[in-house]
Design an enzyme around this catalytic site. Structure first.
Site, PDB file in Angstrom:
ATOM      1  N   LEU A 126      48.237  85.031  33.023  1.00  0.00           N
ATOM      2  CA  LEU A 126      47.496  86.428  33.636  1.00  0.00           C
ATOM      3  C   LEU A 126      48.695  87.462  33.626  1.00  0.00           C
ATOM      4  O   LEU A 126      49.749  87.231  34.224  1.00  0.00           O
ATOM      5  CB  LEU A 126      46.584  86.173  34.416  1.00  0.00           C
ATOM      6  CG  LEU A 126      45.391  85.325  34.253  1.00  0.00           C
ATOM      7  CD1 LEU A 126      44.536  85.058  35.443  1.00  0.00           C
ATOM      8  CD2 LEU A 126      44.721  85.882  33.052  1.00  0.00           C
ATOM      9  N   ASP A 156      39.459  90.622  36.531  1.00  0.00           N
ATOM     10  CA  ASP A 156      39.718  91.466  37.869  1.00  0.00           C
ATOM     11  C   ASP A 156      40.602  90.390  38.813  1.00  0.00           C
ATOM     12  O   ASP A 156      41.639  91.000  39.605  1.00  0.00           O
ATOM     13  CB  ASP A 156      38.398  91.635  38.740  1.00  0.00           C
ATOM     14  CG  ASP A 156      37.674  90.381  38.697  1.00  0.00           C
ATOM     15  OD1 ASP A 156      37.830  89.372  38.137  1.00  0.00           O
ATOM     16  OD2 ASP A 156      36.623  90.502  39.586  1.00  0.00           O
ATOM     17  N   LYS A 249      29.448  87.200  36.686  1.00  0.00           N
ATOM     18  CA  LYS A 249      29.862  86.308  36.103  1.00  0.00           C
ATOM     19  C   LYS A 249      28.818  85.159  35.423  1.00  0.00           C
ATOM     20  O   LYS A 249      27.848  84.937  36.368  1.00  0.00           O
ATOM     21  CB  LYS A 249      30.902  85.529  36.828  1.00  0.00           C
ATOM     22  CG  LYS A 249      31.845  84.412  36.309  1.00  0.00           C
ATOM     23  CD  LYS A 249      33.191  83.935  37.086  1.00  0.00           C
ATOM     24  CE  LYS A 249      33.936  83.110  36.357  1.00  0.00           C
ATOM     25  NZ  LYS A 249      35.084  82.848  37.157  1.00  0.00           N
ATOM     26  N   GLU A 381      61.579  94.817  35.015  1.00  0.00           N
ATOM     27  CA  GLU A 381      62.032  93.973  33.877  1.00  0.00           C
ATOM     28  C   GLU A 381      60.808  93.212  33.046  1.00  0.00           C
ATOM     29  O   GLU A 381      60.914  93.005  31.906  1.00  0.00           O
ATOM     30  CB  GLU A 381      63.004  92.910  34.304  1.00  0.00           C
ATOM     31  CG  GLU A 381      64.330  93.428  34.995  1.00  0.00           C
ATOM     32  CD  GLU A 381      64.270  93.974  36.392  1.00  0.00           C
ATOM     33  OE1 GLU A 381      65.331  94.359  36.597  1.00  0.00           O
ATOM     34  OE2 GLU A 381      63.117  93.970  36.810  1.00  0.00           O
TER      35      GLU A 381
END
Length: 637
Positions: A126, A156, A249, A381
């Site tokens: 994620l 989320d 959901k 980075e």
């Protein structure tokens, strides 16, 4: 039933049917596989249905068309939803969806990968899809100069990842109005409620603070969604758009809606049957929305808009390959910059990125010479590697540089690059204790190990300017992840101009028929090995010296030959003892099934502090004196 039409002729009533089909197929595929995340896709099905039918400009028969929009599922665990969308578009069959999802040897893997031609980047770790999308959007605006849009669906939960905010920050800095982020705010993560739940006001304030235009919608109101996507697709803006969608959901199946208990769980067959009945039964619509319009831009010459030009020095004349005199003292980081400039002149698809240390890595030389193909990522980075990944997706060859130590922050992005199968050239400077007084926070001491561990990677460590130029040029055509380690200090040029440095090779700088010991080094320690060999020669001990500039793949033949001839090896490296050059040497001998020679491995053990380069190398036991001492011990016992 098949519908293929421009946006205006596919109504929201059809989108509603597609949304139901996406939910049903998410359930069917995950139940068939016995694993998966159906509820995580059910919450976003309305977003995907409206997008597919009315806004995603895509030629499904030509997924490599340069005009296509790009769709990235950042919340990669919701793969049943994405694969169901592919079925709805007619890209895959119902049979493949039911029999191929999460099965061994099949392309519908648990999380999406570019094994599917409609997938640009692998997701599932994620916080990475949106940063990757920034790279694709950069290519579209500044390099390809094409009007395609990049649509990214985030969950989320992943909004807690710092990389998401790095991405929005850079998207705003580069004015990426072609980037649309859809956030599926369904309130629930893996183990329970997310940090902010349904607090869309806080999400909105945060996204706006990072420079995005924010649109808040009911994620199950198709009119609301359609209006937001229409607004987001307006090409006249100068900001990325974030659509915050409040969703539920497990939407569509009352038994699991807004439940903590069904994350990552397929429904048992009887439960799946009830859910499908509640959703109105199976559907097998094939719906293709708007096709991309042909662009009049050929994309052959990159733009250089103001945001893409943080370095304002005028471009130089076309560069010729850098050349250096034998014995001339040149930092390999400087030679990298010289080589990159020449590569950029030779190949317009070479691009460079840096993490606000370009005056140390010497990437600034490329920025001056080719400002339209240089992207400053500042101290971000993770976003630097992700942007490089997105640029690679569009066919560019990115060189991304920073201090070797700081690439550790981006390691998960590098690792996922191997899953995506992209070609990235990474360069780490200021490696090892050799950097001196800056101390351990700046010392890359683990970089060789982490880069060697990557599937299909190439790891290169030149010791002089000539070899650096040759290896930088070699990286430009290498597949997969390639890594070049450069040195801060100035060291003498060892090789004449034009010397060949094949990947997987090595150089023997000292050898004779009377060699009693082999000294193996790379980068800084090669120079120490040469000095040690000179000292040993004065004592009557002949030492063979090998430059292992290619750490992976290593020159196993040369190592085996030296082991057989001298029977004694000293390996010295400015790196931790685990996973670096010494490990590569020992691994090559073991893999070859050869009898192991007497071997001493000199590496950095313990925690360094500050001091001069000379003091640091002596402290670590990897200077010429320690190498010579180890060789004497092996020879004399």
């Amino acid at each position: 039933m098949t519908l293929t039409a421009p946006t205006a002729t596919i109504g929201l009533d059809t989108a509603a049917e597609v949304a139901a089909q996406l939910r049903v197929d998410s359930i069917r595929s995950s139940t068939s596989a016995g694993s998966g995340h159906p509820t995580s896709g059910m919450s976003a099905a309305d977003l995907f249905a409206v997008l597919l039918t009315r806004h995603l400009r895509y030629d499904w028969d030509d997924p490599r068309s340069p005009e296509n929009d790009h769709l990235i599922l950042s919340k990669g665990h919701a793969s049943p939803l994405l694969y169901s969308l592919f079925k709805a578009a007619g890209a895959i069959s119902d049979d493949e969806l039911m029999q191929g999802y999460r099965r061994s040897g099949q392309r519908l893997q648990g999380h999406p990968t570019p094994a599917l031609p409609w997938v640009d980047v692998a997701t599932g770790s994620l916080g990475q899809g949106l940063p990757d999308g920034v790279g694709i959007a950069l290519a579209g605006k500044y390099l390809d100069k094409r009007p395609y849009r990049v649509w990214v669906l985030c969950g989320d939960s992943e909004m807690a990842e710092g990389s998401i905010w790095e991405a929005l920050d850079k998207a705003s800095y580069y004015q990426l109005a072609n980037l649309v982020t859809m956030v599926d705010v369904n309130r629930l993560g893996q183990r329970g409620p997310t940090e902010l739940g349904w607090d869309l006001d806080t999400y909105a304030r945060r996204a706006e603070a990072f420079g995005a235009r924010v649109l808040v919608v009911d994620g199950h109101d198709l009119v609301d969604i359609d209006n937001a996507m229409t607004t987001a697709a307006d090409p006249s803006g100068d900001r990325p758009t974030v659509i915050l969608a409040r969703t539920i959901k497990g939407r569509g199946f009352s038994e699991v809606e807004d439940s903590n208990d069904w994350h990552g769980k397929p429904f048992p067959p009887d439960m799946a049957d009830r859910a499908i009945r509640e959703l109105g039964g199976e559907r097998h619509l094939t719906v293709r929305g708007p096709r991309p319009e042909p662009s009049s831009v050929d994309g052959s010459s990159p733009t250089s808009g103001p945001a893409a030009r943080p370095v304002t020095t005028q471009p130089t004349e076309p560069a010729t390959p850098a050349r250096y005199d034998l014995g001339q003292k040149v930092p390999t980081r400087k030679a990298y910059g010289d080589a990159l400039v020449a590569l950029g002149a030779q190949n317009p698809r070479i691009v460079a990125l840096d993490g606000e240390v370009s005056n140390s890595t010497y990437a600034f030389e490329f920025a001056r010479a080719h400002p339209g193909r240089y992207f400053e990522m500042f101290i971000a980075e993770q976003q630097m590697v992700a942007a490089a990944t997105g640029l690679a997706v569009r066919g560019y060859r990115p060189f991304a540089s920073t201090f070797a130590a700081f690439l550790t922050r981006a390691y998960d992005f590098i690792r996922m690059g191997t899953v995506s199968g992209v070609d990235l050239c990474l360069v780490g400077s200021h490696a090892g204790v050799e950097i001196g007084p800056d101390g351990p926070s700046q010392m890359g001491l683990e970089d060789l190990a982490m880069m060697r561990a990557l599937d299909g990677s190439t790891v290169l460590y030149p010791s002089d300017a000539t070899s650096t130029v040759a290896l930088t040029q070699a990286m430009a055509v290498l597949p997969g992840i390639s890594y070049l380690r450069t040195t801060r200090g100035k060291y003498p040029v060892l090789y004449p101009d034009g010397e060949s440095f094949p990947v997987g090779g090595s150089k023997m700088l000292r050898s004779s028929d009377q060699d009693e010991v082999t000294l193996v080094g790379a980068g800084v320690t090669l120079h120490a090995c040469l000095a040690a060999a000179d000292t040993l020669a004065g004592e009557g001990i002949r030492a063979r010296v090998i430059d292992c500039y290619s750490v992976k793949p290593i020159d196993s033949e040369a190592i085996a030959g030296a082991a057989a001839t001298t029977g004694r090896i000293v390996v010295a490296e400015d790196h931790r003892a685990e996973g670096g050059l010494g490990s590569a040497v020992k691994d090559s001998l073991v893999a070859g099934g050869r009898a192991l020679p007497s071997l001493v491995h000199l590496a950095v053990r313990g925690m360094p502090g500050s001091g001069s380069s000379k003091e640091q190398l002596a402290w670590a036991g990897i200077d010429a004196d320690h190498i010579a001492s180890a060789a004497r011990h092996l020879v004399h016992g």
